[in-house]
Design an enzyme around this catalytic site. Sequence first.
Site, PDB file in Angstrom:
ATOM      1  N   ARG A   1       0.811  -1.221   0.000  1.00 31.39           N
ATOM      2  CA  ARG A   1       0.000   0.000   0.000  1.00 31.39           C
ATOM      3  C   ARG A   1       0.840   1.266   0.000  1.00 31.39           C
ATOM      4  NH1 ARG A   1      -4.927  -0.151   3.951  1.00 31.39           N
ATOM      5  NH2 ARG A   1      -5.462   1.517   2.538  1.00 31.39           N
ATOM      6  N   CYS A   2       2.150   1.121   0.141  1.00 31.88           N
ATOM      7  CA  CYS A   2       3.055   2.270   0.227  1.00 31.88           C
ATOM      8  C   CYS A   2       3.708   2.523  -1.136  1.00 31.88           C
ATOM      9  CB  CYS A   2       4.130   1.996   1.280  1.00 31.88           C
ATOM     10  SG  CYS A   2       5.463   3.202   1.309  1.00 31.88           S
ATOM     11  N   SER A   3       3.594   3.750  -1.643  1.00 27.25           N
ATOM     12  CA  SER A   3       4.149   4.058  -2.969  1.00 27.25           C
ATOM     13  C   SER A   3       5.673   3.923  -2.990  1.00 27.25           C
ATOM     14  CB  SER A   3       3.734   5.459  -3.412  1.00 27.25           C
ATOM     15  OG  SER A   3       4.291   6.447  -2.571  1.00 27.25           O
TER      16      SER A   3
ATOM     17  N   ARG B   1       6.455   0.273  -3.192  1.00 24.04           N
ATOM     18  CA  ARG B   1       6.199  -0.239  -4.545  1.00 24.04           C
ATOM     19  C   ARG B   1       7.308   0.187  -5.504  1.00 24.04           C
ATOM     20  NH1 ARG B   1       0.965   1.527  -3.274  1.00 24.04           N
ATOM     21  NH2 ARG B   1       1.152   3.265  -4.746  1.00 24.04           N
TER      22      ARG B   1
END
Length: 113
Positions: free
Chosen positions: A9-11, A14
């Site tokens: 969920r963390c950019s 990712r």
Amino acid sequence: MITIYHNPRCSKSRQGLSILENSGKEFQVVKYLNDVPTAEELTQIIKKLGIAPIDLIRKNEAIWKSEYKGKELSDDALIKAMVTNPKLIERPIVINGDKAIVGRPPENIKTII
């Protein structure tokens, strides 16, 4: 084997995963919110990072502000807080052998792969 402690969920996490995928190197993904590291594992990660436990904590998380901020906590207590509340662990963390780095910014990952 390279390992990434990843939160999908963390950019930034990712982006870090993408750097590893594009490196062509073999690696494993640990989704640390589901597969929470033990206190011993977290202690080893912190040693590899060469930082103090407080430096691995996400201090803008609501749980930090409501439960821990402003308190005098030992390193062991900080590690226990991260094991109990893995959202507090900064991300992504990439480990390669005896070296580790926090991928903030994600380009930092390139220095150890």
